[in-house]
Design a protein around this motif. Structure first.
Motif, short mmCIF file in Angstrom:
data_model
loop_
_atom_site.label_atom_id
_atom_site.label_comp_id
_atom_site.label_asym_id
_atom_site.label_seq_id
_atom_site.Cartn_x
_atom_site.Cartn_y
_atom_site.Cartn_z
N THR A 157 9.74 2.98 -6.51
CA THR A 157 11.04 3.46 -6.04
C THR A 157 11.02 3.81 -4.55
O THR A 157 11.99 3.62 -3.85
CB THR A 157 11.54 4.66 -6.89
N THR A 158 9.85 4.26 -4.05
CA THR A 158 9.78 4.68 -2.65
C THR A 158 9.72 3.49 -1.69
O THR A 158 10.44 3.46 -0.69
CB THR A 158 8.53 5.56 -2.44
N GLU A 159 8.86 2.51 -1.99
CA GLU A 159 8.65 1.42 -1.04
C GLU A 159 9.56 0.22 -1.29
O GLU A 159 9.84 -0.54 -0.38
CB GLU A 159 7.19 0.98 -1.06
N TYR A 211 0.86 -1.19 0.00
CA TYR A 211 0.00 0.00 0.00
C TYR A 211 0.90 1.24 0.00
O TYR A 211 1.12 1.87 1.04
CB TYR A 211 -0.89 0.00 1.24
N ALA A 212 1.40 1.60 -1.16
CA ALA A 212 2.41 2.66 -1.22
C ALA A 212 1.84 4.03 -0.89
O ALA A 212 2.52 4.89 -0.34
CB ALA A 212 3.04 2.67 -2.60
N ASN A 213 0.57 4.23 -1.20
CA ASN A 213 -0.05 5.54 -1.04
C ASN A 213 -0.16 5.95 0.43
O ASN A 213 -0.06 7.12 0.77
CB ASN A 213 -1.43 5.48 -1.70
N THR A 214 -0.35 4.97 1.32
CA THR A 214 -0.57 5.30 2.73
C THR A 214 0.66 5.06 3.58
O THR A 214 0.58 5.09 4.80
CB THR A 214 -1.76 4.49 3.29
N GLY A 215 1.78 4.77 2.97
CA GLY A 215 3.01 4.65 3.75
C GLY A 215 3.60 3.26 3.81
O GLY A 215 4.40 2.97 4.69
N GLY A 216 3.20 2.37 2.93
CA GLY A 216 3.90 1.09 2.80
C GLY A 216 3.42 -0.01 3.71
O GLY A 216 4.22 -0.76 4.27
N GLN A 217 2.09 -0.13 3.92
CA GLN A 217 1.57 -1.28 4.67
C GLN A 217 1.57 -2.51 3.76
O GLN A 217 1.47 -2.38 2.55
CB GLN A 217 0.14 -1.01 5.17
N ARG A 218 1.62 -3.69 4.37
CA ARG A 218 1.62 -4.89 3.53
C ARG A 218 0.24 -5.13 2.92
O ARG A 218 -0.79 -4.80 3.52
CB ARG A 218 2.09 -6.14 4.32
N SER A 219 0.21 -5.67 1.73
CA SER A 219 -1.04 -6.09 1.13
C SER A 219 -0.92 -7.59 0.88
O SER A 219 0.13 -8.17 1.14
CB SER A 219 -1.29 -5.36 -0.19
N SER A 220 -1.96 -8.21 0.34
CA SER A 220 -1.83 -9.66 0.12
C SER A 220 -1.01 -9.94 -1.13
O SER A 220 -0.86 -11.07 -1.54
CB SER A 220 -3.20 -10.33 0.06
N SER A 257 10.08 -6.20 3.82
CA SER A 257 9.83 -5.40 5.01
C SER A 257 8.82 -4.31 4.67
O SER A 257 9.07 -3.45 3.84
CB SER A 257 11.14 -4.77 5.49
N ALA A 258 7.64 -4.39 5.30
CA ALA A 258 6.62 -3.36 5.11
C ALA A 258 6.34 -2.72 6.47
O ALA A 258 6.74 -3.27 7.49
CB ALA A 258 5.35 -3.99 4.55
N THR A 259 5.66 -1.57 6.49
CA THR A 259 5.52 -0.88 7.78
C THR A 259 4.65 -1.65 8.77
O THR A 259 4.79 -1.48 9.97
CB THR A 259 4.97 0.54 7.60
N THR A 260 3.74 -2.50 8.29
CA THR A 260 2.95 -3.31 9.22
C THR A 260 3.52 -4.71 9.40
O THR A 260 2.99 -5.50 10.16
CB THR A 260 1.49 -3.44 8.73
N SER A 261 4.57 -5.03 8.68
CA SER A 261 5.28 -6.30 8.89
C SER A 261 6.77 -6.00 8.79
O SER A 261 7.44 -6.46 7.87
CB SER A 261 4.85 -7.35 7.87
N PRO A 262 7.29 -5.19 9.74
CA PRO A 262 8.67 -4.74 9.60
C PRO A 262 9.68 -5.84 9.95
O PRO A 262 9.41 -6.70 10.78
CB PRO A 262 8.76 -3.59 10.61
N ALA A 263 10.81 -5.78 9.28
CA ALA A 263 11.89 -6.71 9.62
C ALA A 263 12.64 -6.15 10.82
O ALA A 263 12.76 -4.93 10.97
CB ALA A 263 12.83 -6.84 8.44
N GLY A 264 13.13 -7.05 11.68
CA GLY A 264 13.86 -6.58 12.85
C GLY A 264 14.78 -7.66 13.36
O GLY A 264 15.26 -8.49 12.59
N ALA A 316 19.09 -5.80 -4.96
CA ALA A 316 18.99 -4.46 -5.54
C ALA A 316 17.99 -3.57 -4.80
O ALA A 316 17.90 -2.38 -5.07
CB ALA A 316 18.60 -4.57 -7.01
N GLN A 317 17.22 -4.17 -3.87
CA GLN A 317 16.14 -3.40 -3.24
C GLN A 317 16.31 -3.31 -1.73
O GLN A 317 16.61 -4.30 -1.08
CB GLN A 317 14.79 -4.06 -3.53
#
Lengths: 131, 318
Positions: free
Chosen positions: B228-230, B146-155, B162-169, B280-281
């Protein structure tokens, strides 16, 4: 475009892309279109750029890779020839330079304040391939 | 039926007049507008378009501007597809009653939506459109987040991203679930044409779009859109990353006709390892730590077995 207060907008809006009748837009190029003031073509995102692409006609082979991959419709091609970059709508992403296949590249990124004539005069020479 | 636009090579294609305008607010280097251009320029017919909420919608219709030179509508997040389906139903009704002002001009109906609006939120609506069999095309701009709202994971987000609602740590390697196989789902609706395309293979993509316009009935196009952003890479690398995705077979390009026959439409000459694509990402950066390295091997095995599966299906003609 007149300035409206936040509470003066109507819910839902209809914007017209063109003034007057607009038929056969698919075969009319930008210079012949009658854009309305609510078409984003009349706006500019030039201030987004830090670097700008400059075009050197001498090396261009008109492959049109830059045209197809430009995300901002900023490569102007007419009659199968690349004729320049639309500096009002270019955001300076640099894709056109990456996909340019010529040696030396016919598009290169320069700092926004770079003088075009100086840049063209100092264009890099052909790079020899390492054997 | 209107004539199909002749596009033999890129030079001929470059004589098209764009119906999507600059000074939209998409990020520099966004693949969304490359996809939109390739779809719109594939035909000279009139267009009736919609966009579901997402990057494309919020960036191209910022009041008081519009970036669209064709009839375009936005209503909600979930109903971009049904908005166009409704327009198509109305067009057919008016045609039947003989009340069209220009009956000889047959428009094309296209709805654009992101992967969030297609795989998750708008899924029920798209399924409805396909079940009713509207003569329309649904194009997914698949950026896997979900790039528009800040990078939440989608199905659509793949494993290990690594997405903002499933971040790597320290403990988690990010997204745990694999990407939904949307193409098979839409093909199972009995859609006449379903295809996965990528904007960097423009000829392949334009061919798929034109075939989609030519058939009667609902058409589903899943277009890979490198973000490019997410995905976290430099804006000028959009085409390079897309090339890596198609050449490493992470995004195999294929079509399914009538829900039954699968054709692979692009076979890379040199298949590159998935590791190159991941490296690369920025969103896969953590996979290169020692504790998560086993995932890269799993990635490669999954991609290989998927490619093997596609090839077997193509050979068997099912």
């Amino acid at each position: 475009m007149e300035n409206n207060g936040w509470n003066e907008f109507e819910i839902g809006a209809m914007l017209r892309s063109f003034d007057g009748a607009a038929t056969d837009i698919a075969t009319t190029h930008q210079e012949d279109r009658n854009y309305s003031s609510s078409n984003s073509f009349t706006a500019s995102v030039a201030d987004w750029r830090i670097e700008k692409p400059l075009f050197n006609k001498d090396y261009c082979i008109d492959c049109q890779f830059c045209w197809i991959y430009c995300p901002d419709m900023s490569i102007i091609s007419r009659d199968k020839k690349m004729i320049g970059v639309d500096m009002d709508h270019c955001k300076g992403c640099g894709i056109c330079v990456e996909v340019c296949p010529t040696n030396p590249k016919s598009l290169l990124m320069f700092a926004e304040q770079q003088n075009e004539e100086e840049a063209l005069a100092a264009w890099p020479e052909k790079e020899e391939k390492e054997k | 039926m209107s004539e199909i636009k002749k596009i033999k090579n890129l030079k001929e294609f470059s004589t098209s007049a764009d119906r999507f305008e600059g000074a939209n607010l998409l990020c520099p280097g966004c693949a969304h507008s490359i996809i939109v251009r390739e779809v719109l320029n594939a035909t000279n017919d009139d267009l009736i378009l919609s966009a579901a909420t997402g990057c494309l919608e919020v960036c191209t219709a910022v009041y008081p501007y519009t970036s669209w030179d064709a009839s375009w509508i936005h209503i909600g997040f979930e109903n971009g597809s049904t908005a166009v389906a409704g327009a198509e139903a109305m067009y057919n009704a008016l045609k039947k009653k003989g009340r069209l002002k220009q009956p000889d001009r047959e428009p094309k109906f296209v709805s654009f939506a992101g992967d969030g609006a297609s795989y998750d939120i708008g899924f029920q609506w798209i399924s409805g459109c396909f079940e009713r069999g509207h003569n329309m095309m649904h194009v997914v701009l698949d950026n896997e987040v979900y790039a528009n709202t800040g990078g939440q994971r989608s199905s659509s987000t793949p494993i290990g991203s690594s997405a903002t609602t499933s971040p790597a740590g320290r403990v988690s390697y990010g997204e745990k679930k694999n990407k939904k196989d949307m193409l098979s789902i839409m093909a199972a609706h009995g859609a006449p044409y379903v295809a996965q395309v990528a904007p960097n293979k423009w000829k392949n993509m334009v061919k798929a779009i034109q075939q989609g316009f030519a058939v009667e009935g609902p058409v589903f196009i899943n277009a890979m859109s490198a973000c490019t952003t997410e995905w976290k890479f430099a804006p000028e690398d959009t085409i390079d990353i897309s090339d890596m995705a198609t050449d490493s077979l992470v995004f195999p390009l294929y079509e399914i006709i009538d829900g039954k026959k699968l054709n692979i439409t692009y076979r890379p000459k040199n298949v590159i390892p998935v590791e190159e694509y991941l490296a690369a990402q920025g969103r896969f950066k953590h996979l290169f730590k020692d504790q998560f390295k086993y995932l890269i091997k799993e990635w490669q095995e999954r991609i290989d077995s998927n490619w093997d599966y596609l090839q077997r299906r193509e050979e068997a003609g099912v």
